[in-house]
Design a protein around this motif. Structure first.
Motif, PDB file in Angstrom:
ATOM      1  N   PRO A  39       0.448  -1.467   0.237  1.00 19.60           N
ATOM      2  CA  PRO A  39      -0.150   0.039   0.333  1.00 19.60           C
ATOM      3  C   PRO A  39       0.937   1.389  -0.069  1.00 19.60           C
ATOM      4  CG  PRO A  39      -0.705  -1.530   1.464  1.00 19.60           C
ATOM      5  CD  PRO A  39       0.654  -2.266   1.251  1.00 19.60           C
ATOM      6  N   GLU A  40       0.974   2.507  -0.820  1.00 19.10           N
ATOM      7  CA  GLU A  40       1.045   3.416  -0.494  1.00 19.10           C
ATOM      8  C   GLU A  40       0.232   4.403  -1.357  1.00 19.10           C
ATOM      9  OE1 GLU A  40       4.520   6.311  -1.354  1.00 19.10           O
ATOM     10  OE2 GLU A  40       4.563   3.777  -0.786  1.00 19.10           O
ATOM     11  N   GLY A  41       0.398   5.582   0.103  1.00 17.29           N
ATOM     12  CA  GLY A  41      -0.263   6.668  -0.242  1.00 17.29           C
ATOM     13  C   GLY A  41      -1.780   6.627   0.701  1.00 17.29           C
ATOM     14  N   GLY A  42      -2.546   5.613   0.674  1.00 19.73           N
ATOM     15  CA  GLY A  42      -3.732   5.461   1.118  1.00 19.73           C
ATOM     16  C   GLY A  42      -4.487   5.517  -0.601  1.00 19.73           C
ATOM     17  N   ARG A  43      -5.294   5.236  -0.320  1.00 16.05           N
ATOM     18  CA  ARG A  43      -6.794   5.140  -1.352  1.00 16.05           C
ATOM     19  C   ARG A  43      -6.551   4.221  -2.168  1.00 16.05           C
ATOM     20  NH1 ARG A  43      -7.452  11.669  -3.632  1.00 16.05           N
ATOM     21  NH2 ARG A  43      -7.227  12.612  -1.639  1.00 16.05           N
ATOM     22  N   GLY A  44      -6.492   2.919  -1.719  1.00 23.46           N
ATOM     23  CA  GLY A  44      -6.083   2.057  -2.437  1.00 23.46           C
ATOM     24  C   GLY A  44      -5.540   1.645  -3.446  1.00 23.46           C
ATOM     25  N   TYR A  45      -4.408   2.684  -3.227  1.00 24.40           N
ATOM     26  CA  TYR A  45      -2.968   2.269  -4.415  1.00 24.40           C
ATOM     27  C   TYR A  45      -2.117   1.567  -3.953  1.00 24.40           C
ATOM     28  CZ  TYR A  45       0.149   4.094  -8.519  1.00 24.40           C
ATOM     29  OH  TYR A  45       0.772   4.166  -9.290  1.00 24.40           O
ATOM     30  N   HIS A  46      -1.290   1.201  -4.939  1.00 23.39           N
ATOM     31  CA  HIS A  46      -0.480   0.146  -4.462  1.00 23.39           C
ATOM     32  C   HIS A  46       1.218   0.346  -5.637  1.00 23.39           C
ATOM     33  CE1 HIS A  46      -3.921  -2.370  -1.977  1.00 23.39           C
ATOM     34  NE2 HIS A  46      -2.366  -2.516  -1.137  1.00 23.39           N
ATOM     35  N   LEU A  47       1.677   0.042  -4.296  1.00 22.18           N
ATOM     36  CA  LEU A  47       3.378   0.202  -5.055  1.00 22.18           C
ATOM     37  C   LEU A  47       3.381  -1.353  -5.745  1.00 22.18           C
ATOM     38  CD1 LEU A  47       6.124   1.888  -3.349  1.00 22.18           C
ATOM     39  CD2 LEU A  47       4.591   2.564  -5.603  1.00 22.18           C
ATOM     40  N   VAL A  48       3.497  -1.591  -7.043  1.00 21.42           N
ATOM     41  CA  VAL A  48       3.824  -3.760  -7.449  1.00 21.42           C
ATOM     42  C   VAL A  48       5.243  -3.225  -7.013  1.00 21.42           C
ATOM     43  CG1 VAL A  48       3.867  -4.748  -9.356  1.00 21.42           C
ATOM     44  CG2 VAL A  48       2.247  -2.886  -9.685  1.00 21.42           C
ATOM     45  N   LEU A  49       5.677  -5.336  -6.908  1.00 20.99           N
ATOM     46  CA  LEU A  49       7.180  -4.679  -6.517  1.00 20.99           C
ATOM     47  C   LEU A  49       7.532  -6.430  -6.610  1.00 20.99           C
ATOM     48  CD1 LEU A  49       6.983  -4.599  -2.739  1.00 20.99           C
ATOM     49  CD2 LEU A  49       7.562  -3.147  -4.729  1.00 20.99           C
ATOM     50  N   LEU A  50       9.339  -6.585  -7.451  1.00 17.63           N
ATOM     51  CA  LEU A  50       9.227  -7.617  -7.725  1.00 17.63           C
ATOM     52  C   LEU A  50      10.495  -8.215  -7.075  1.00 17.63           C
ATOM     53  CD1 LEU A  50       9.107 -10.185 -10.121  1.00 17.63           C
ATOM     54  CD2 LEU A  50      10.348  -8.724 -11.170  1.00 17.63           C
ATOM     55  N   GLY A  51      10.897  -8.716  -6.527  1.00 16.40           N
ATOM     56  CA  GLY A  51      12.563  -8.793  -5.890  1.00 16.40           C
ATOM     57  C   GLY A  51      12.172  -8.413  -4.787  1.00 16.40           C
ATOM     58  N   GLY A  52      10.888  -7.612  -3.874  1.00 18.38           N
ATOM     59  CA  GLY A  52      11.419  -6.547  -3.162  1.00 18.38           C
ATOM     60  C   GLY A  52      11.504  -5.298  -3.708  1.00 18.38           C
ATOM     61  N   GLU A  53      11.462  -5.284  -4.837  1.00 13.81           N
ATOM     62  CA  GLU A  53      12.106  -3.821  -5.628  1.00 13.81           C
ATOM     63  C   GLU A  53      10.757  -3.487  -6.558  1.00 13.81           C
ATOM     64  OE1 GLU A  53      15.190  -2.253  -5.061  1.00 13.81           O
ATOM     65  OE2 GLU A  53      16.534  -3.087  -4.962  1.00 13.81           O
ATOM     66  N   ILE A  54      10.503  -2.341  -7.008  1.00 13.26           N
ATOM     67  CA  ILE A  54       9.569  -1.261  -7.469  1.00 13.26           C
ATOM     68  C   ILE A  54       9.372  -1.480  -9.117  1.00 13.26           C
ATOM     69  CG2 ILE A  54       8.609   0.860  -7.623  1.00 13.26           C
ATOM     70  CD1 ILE A  54       9.642   1.561  -5.313  1.00 13.26           C
ATOM     71  N   GLY A  56       5.873  -1.024 -10.452  1.00 14.01           N
ATOM     72  CA  GLY A  56       5.202   0.055 -10.380  1.00 14.01           C
ATOM     73  C   GLY A  56       4.343   0.027  -9.946  1.00 14.01           C
ATOM     74  N   GLY A  57       3.079   0.591 -10.130  1.00 15.75           N
ATOM     75  CA  GLY A  57       1.461   1.072  -9.374  1.00 15.75           C
ATOM     76  C   GLY A  57       0.047   0.190  -9.513  1.00 15.75           C
ATOM     77  N   LEU A  58      -0.348   0.230  -9.196  1.00 20.82           N
ATOM     78  CA  LEU A  58      -1.707  -0.694  -8.834  1.00 20.82           C
ATOM     79  C   LEU A  58      -2.650   0.379  -8.501  1.00 20.82           C
ATOM     80  CD1 LEU A  58      -2.330  -3.985 -10.372  1.00 20.82           C
ATOM     81  CD2 LEU A  58      -3.950  -3.040  -8.159  1.00 20.82           C
ATOM     82  N   GLY A  59      -3.684   0.125  -8.775  1.00 21.64           N
ATOM     83  CA  GLY A  59      -4.954   1.276  -7.411  1.00 21.64           C
ATOM     84  C   GLY A  59      -6.638   1.181  -8.843  1.00 21.64           C
ATOM     85  N   PRO A  60      -7.611   1.769  -8.017  1.00 20.81           N
ATOM     86  CA  PRO A  60      -8.104   1.641  -8.205  1.00 20.81           C
ATOM     87  C   PRO A  60      -8.899   2.989  -9.508  1.00 20.81           C
ATOM     88  CG  PRO A  60      -8.799   2.611  -6.254  1.00 20.81           C
ATOM     89  CD  PRO A  60      -7.148   2.038  -6.665  1.00 20.81           C
ATOM     90  N   SER A  61      -9.356   2.525 -10.070  1.00 21.16           N
ATOM     91  CA  SER A  61      -9.922   3.982 -11.048  1.00 21.16           C
ATOM     92  C   SER A  61     -10.736   5.243 -10.428  1.00 21.16           C
ATOM     93  CB  SER A  61     -11.237   3.874 -12.086  1.00 21.16           C
ATOM     94  OG  SER A  61     -10.971   4.956 -12.857  1.00 21.16           O
TER      95      SER A  61
END
Length: 222
Positions: A39-54, A56-61
């Protein structure tokens, strides 16, 4: 694991998936790429991690179901405000101008003259996604457009660099398409179909909610 912390202006540097079913999208992409989410910054937005590294991002419209689901590609802009002014001057439509993304940077969202949505990003620390060019990570992004020359001229004026372009398939809108590394395109497409994706062309897929992304192979297992 290739790491990248700086980007030349105009280079695709950040991506995010915004859509109507973030929970479903997380499950879909985690199964295919091994992604994890923070989770990043509230409002349902998430950072996408691969092996612990960023990666991208993913969240609601923010616009709700009428917006649908889509991948957005952000281009590096060290002077974000100037890039926004140039986009408007050369026929783009700015939707969001210069909003902060927590303490990570500032972003703008716009639509180019042929209708492709894109973002501009000014990172405060790392300038974009940190892991690139491996299985499950961004390997590039292409602008699919009916008029590559015209589109290329627009982005050169806005960002100082012409994008990678592909001629859009007949009947499709102009759009930016992120591309991810996979071990084998054919095997990946079989897995993606089983998870509900559509294969639109070799190496080009639509997820179950209609967001389009590409894959390129030879990057080993995720």
């Amino acid at each position: 694991m290739p790491r990248r912390t700086s980007y030349v202006d105009g280079t695709p540097c950040w991506i995010d998936h915004v859509g109507v079913d973030p929970t479903g999208a997380k499950d879909f992409y985690a199964a295919l790429f091994g992604w994890e989410f923070r989770p990043e910054g509230g409002r349902g937005y998430h950072l996408v991690l691969l092996g612990g590294e960023i990666v991208g991002g993913l969240g609601p419209s923010p616009a709700g179901p009428r917006f649908g689901s889509a991948w957005t590609v952000y281009l590096a802009a060290k002077d974000l405000d100037a890039a926004v002014r140039r986009a408007e001057r050369h026929g783009g439509r700015v939707v969001v101008a210069g909003v902060p993304a927590g303490g990570n940077g500032r972003l703008s969202l716009a639509v180019d003259p042929l209708g492709a949505a894109f973002g501009l990003w000014r990172g405060a620390h790392d300038e974009g996604v940190v892991v690139v060019d491996e299985a499950g990570a961004l390997t590039g992004a292409a602008l699919h457009t009916p008029r590559p020359g015209e589109s290329g001229d627009f982005y050169r004026e806005v960002c100082g660099a012409r994008p990678e372009t592909e001629e859009a398939a007949a009947g499709t809108d102009a759009r930016w398409v992120p591309r991810f590394g996979v071990a084998d395109t054919g095997a990946f497409e079989d897995l993606a179909r089983a998870a509900g994706a559509r294969v639109l062309a070799p190496g080009l897929l639509g997820d179950p909610w209609g967001a389009v992304f590409g894959v390129t192979d030879g990057f080993g297992a995720a």
